[in-house]
Design a protein around this motif. Structure first.
Motif, PDB file in Angstrom:
ATOM      1  N   ASP A 168       0.848  -1.196   0.000  1.00 54.12           N
ATOM      2  CA  ASP A 168       0.000   0.000   0.000  1.00 54.12           C
ATOM      3  C   ASP A 168       0.887   1.250   0.000  1.00 54.12           C
ATOM      4  O   ASP A 168       1.006   1.962   0.991  1.00 54.12           O
ATOM      5  CB  ASP A 168      -0.918  -0.024   1.234  1.00 54.12           C
TER       6      ASP A 168
ATOM      7  N   ASP B  47      -0.551   5.137   0.649  1.00 53.71           N
ATOM      8  CA  ASP B  47      -0.950   5.625   1.968  1.00 53.71           C
ATOM      9  C   ASP B  47       0.210   5.453   2.945  1.00 53.71           C
ATOM     10  O   ASP B  47       0.123   4.751   3.932  1.00 53.71           O
ATOM     11  CB  ASP B  47      -2.188   4.857   2.453  1.00 53.71           C
TER      12      ASP B  47
ATOM     13  N   GLU C 216       2.826   6.408   5.764  1.00 55.93           N
ATOM     14  CA  GLU C 216       2.842   7.222   6.974  1.00 55.93           C
ATOM     15  C   GLU C 216       4.266   7.332   7.497  1.00 55.93           C
ATOM     16  O   GLU C 216       5.218   7.298   6.714  1.00 55.93           O
ATOM     17  CB  GLU C 216       1.889   6.608   8.006  1.00 55.93           C
TER      18      GLU C 216
END
Length: 787
Positions: A221, A224, A226
């Protein structure tokens, strides 16, 4: 076809007979055979010689009694008959038809424990010879042949007739011709044998890892990301694939000397598994500096030339002074028929890594004959190369050329008579390789001419690599073996000529900083960020970097101390690893010197780290045995630990390396909106397309300074920036999500500082929001509305 008997045996201690004696014995045997029914062809065949004619073969066929399967005793040289053959050891009867049609069949020597030869007592058990089917030499079974083997039937009887088994040790012969091939094993048997083969043991982990990796790839992923980069975005199957690859590589080391293709395959597979995911998945250019180089290549393609004397904002004029690498990439863009280098730029780490592997093998094989040590060194080099200089960059390209020059020097620049005691294998480590053969002055001069274009390309592509090359060549001159002053002078002269011509502007500027930077070891060894990284993700990356350096250095030092005989022969690698260290006393290279010193010392450090994990073979001392047992566990554990350190070091800051297409589109619209000559402000230059159309705008990356100054700026961001904008200069501020990750990861701003900066500028009357979305905000400076 007539059949001839076997040649007389002369190696059993019986003197060979004369031709006259042979003929008399043959005639006597034929007369006895005609008068005695039941004589077999086998019995007569042993009495016949190689000079038997067609009439003798026909007589032998007529004398064979089909109704009697018991052979007559064979006559001896003295005319006496041998004792009767026991019932359990009688050969199968042979029909006259088969005997007449059978081709010439050579003799088959039977084991010495068979039957006493005719005319000899049973206590002496010599060999017995019986006719056997003609078997090609390559198809003879490796195991001992049975006591008796009757001739196989040919023709129509080959499918219906079979010799009767003879005793416990009887074995049916294979049919003559194509029918003599043994039946293949059952499919399940072949599969079981194949699965137990060494190649299958090496292939299975590779296939399992490939399946896991392909399964995990769509689940990454990356959109997204972080604070931990891709570390918490990789599926468990991805980590499992890398672990299986590591274990499979360790298994291949057991046969690394006889099957080096398997370790090579695993090294290539690990390189692809580690560095190919961004190239496959990302829809934009990974890494801000790669995007910057894409902009330089695009400008070179557009203008078709360089301007080394032109001053550009942000030090971009230096790229026109060292354009060799970018000219090559521009040619590749034209050759591939693509619009820009961005179409292949993300594959650079994989391509450069694969090109580096054979060069490393040449270097390591110069100093070690142990393939296990060589491949482990290559594996450790890949895991320890986390500094991120393998992207599409002048450093990555020139580093490959640097290793190429080093490989040629250590293999082909050995001075005559310099090896000395190193020619004696008794004083070397068991894993050490023989010193390469010496070369004459003429041969070395030719080699210098061959290397000259490579050295010139290094100087035309990068500023630092020529300095590192000269430092390494100087270190090699400290040994008598590689004291090549001519090559060192040539490399230094090429570097000096380039710096005083094409690179004159930056060279003089760098010389001006030596007064301030020279001798400042602590300052020059400081990493590129201004302060300490903030947040759990950047802190993890910093800790992983330190642990990787300590682990690699600790293993290398341990090998240097414990394997001193290997150090004697591989001393050039020790010197090459230490050669970059004096650079700390010269300059900080924009906060990058510590990473470059680590990079250029990596080949030697990886080799000796591998030497600490792969003990020498052949040593039989108790300490050597204990070392081998300990490293059998330490090797896989260490490689897995280094893999665990590589991943956060390489992918822990992926939030500042990947920008979605929406962010790059926002950035390009901001540049296109600004008039030519405008001032573009950004928190940092570490975001994609920061140098889009860089020759048309001025740039100010206002947080790339000391932390104390940034803390003062955060008290009044709008006033601070307005004070630095020249009068009557249109100015735009671009703040993107990638910049927010970068200023925190590099330590420019404290945690939460970027959000505070962005909010203050949006609220200030000095700046007007031009465009804002989830990817960032673009503001225009309005000097007429505020003080």
């Amino acid at each position: 076809m007539q059949r001839q008997g076997p040649a007389p045996e002369t190696g059993s201690g019986v003197p060979p007979q004369t031709p006259a004696t042979d003929r008399e014995a043959e005639n006597r045997e034929q007369e006895e055979a005609r008068g005695r029914p039941g004589g077999t062809a086998a019995g007569q065949g042993e009495a016949a010689t190689e000079r038997g004619v067609a009439e003798q073969g026909a007589a032998a066929g007529e004398a064979a009694g089909p109704e009697n399967g018991r052979p007559a005793p064979a006559p001896t040289e003295t005319g006496k008959t041998a004792p009767a053959i026991p019932e359990a050891r009688k050969p199968a009867p042979v029909t006259p038809e088969v005997e007449a049609a059978a081709p010439a069949i050579p003799e088959t020597r039977k084991p010495a424990t068979a039957i006493p030869e005719a005319g000899k007592s049973a206590s002496a058990i010599p060999e017995v010879e019986a006719p056997a089917p003609a078997i090609p030499e390559a198809r003879k079974p490796a195991s001992a042949t049975p006591l008796f083997k009757a001739p196989a039937p040919v023709g129509p009887q080959a499918e219906t007739s079979a010799p009767a088994p003879v005793g416990r040790e009887a074995q049916a012969p294979a049919p003559v011709g194509s029918a003599s091939r043994t039946a293949p094993p059952a499919p399940r048997g072949r599969l079981a044998v194949a699965l137990r083969s060494p190649d299958a043991l090496n292939l299975v982990p590779l296939l399992v890892a490939a399946a896991l990796w392909l399964w995990a790839l769509p689940g990454i992923d990356f959109r997204d990301i972080e604070q931990f980069g891709l570390l918490d975005r990789f599926p468990l199957a991805f980590y499992a694939a890398l672990t299986v690859l590591t274990c499979g590589f360790v298994l291949t080391l057991r046969r690394a000397g006889t099957a080096p293709l398997w370790p090579a395959t695993y090294c290539a597979a690990m390189l692809v598994a580690l560095k190919a995911p961004p190239a496959i998945l990302y829809d934009t250019v990974r890494y801000a500096w790669a995007s910057k180089h894409d902009a330089i290549i695009s400008r070179l393609l557009h203008e078709g030339t360089v301007h080394p004397g032109r001053e550009l904002s942000g030090g971009m004029g230096a790229y026109d002074q060292w354009p060799g690498f970018f000219s090559l990439d521009a040619a590749l863009v034209r050759a591939f028929g693509v619009d820009a280098a961005a179409s292949f730029i993300n594959w650079a780490p994989v391509a450069l890594g694969l090109l580096t592997v054979p060069v490393l093998i040449l270097v390591y094989r110069t100093f070690s004959d142990d393939w296990r040590l060589v491949w482990t060194g290559v594996w450790i080099f890949q895991l320890a190369n986390w500094v991120g200089q393998d992207y599409l960059s002048p450093q990555g390209f020139s580093y490959l050329l640097y290793l190429t020059v080093f490989a040629v020097v250590v293999r082909h620049f050995v001075l005559p008579g310099s090896a000395g005691a190193l020619r004696d294998r008794g004083g070397l480590d068991p894993a050490a390789a023989a010193v390469p053969p010496p070369t004459t002055t003429r041969q070395r001069a030719i080699a210098v001419l061959i290397l000259l274009p490579v050295i010139a390309t290094i100087n035309a592509s990068h500023q630092l690599t020529p300095v590192m090359l000269c430092a390494t060549l100087f270190a090699l001159c400290l040994t008598r073996r590689y004291r090549n002053i001519g090559l060192l002078v040539t490399s230094g002269a090429v570097m000096l000529v380039w710096n005083l011509t094409m690179g004159r502007e930056l060279f003089l500027e760098t010389l001006g900083t030596l007064r301030e930077k020279a001798g400042d070891l602590l300052g020059n060894s400081r990493p590129g960020f201004a302060g300490d990284p903030t947040g759990p993700g950047p802190e993890l990356v910093g800790s992983a970097n330190v642990l990787m350096v300590l682990a690699l250095g600790g293993l290398a030092v341990a090998a240097v101390l414990l394997r001193r005989k290997l150090v004697r022969s591989a001393l050039p690698l020790v010197l090459a690893a230490a050669a970059p260290l004096p650079m700390f006393a010269v300059n900080d290279y924009g906060g990058e010197m510590i990473f470059r010193v680590y990079l250029f010392g990596l080949p030697g450090s990886a080799f000796f780290a591998a030497a600490a994990l792969v003990p020498a073979v052949g040593a039989a001392s108790r300490g050597a045995v204990i070392a081998r047992r300990a490293t059998a566990v330490a090797l896989p554990v260490t490689l897995v630990a280094m893999l665990a350190g590589f991943l956060p070091s390489y992918y822990g800051k992926e939030g500042m390396h990947y920008a979605p297409p929406g962010e790059t589109a926002l950035t390009r619209r901001a540049f296109d909106r600004a008039p030519e000559g405008a001032l573009i402000l950004a928190a940092t230059g570490a975001f994609p397309d920061a140098y889009y159309r860089y020759d048309h705008y001025e740039r100010w990356f206002f947080t790339e300074q000391e932390v104390d100054e940034n803390l003062r700026m955060l008290k009044d961001p709008a006033g601070y920036l307005a004070g630095g904008i020249p009068a009557d200069r249109p100015a735009y501020v671009i703040l993107t999500r990638t910049q927010g990750e970068a200023v925190i990861g590099e330590g420019y701003l404290p945690e939460g500082g970027f959000d505070s900066l962005r909010g203050a500028l949006k609220r200030s009357p000095l700046f007007q929001v031009v465009e804002e979305n989830t990817y960032g905000v673009v503001l225009r400076y309005r000097p007429t509305t505020g003080g």
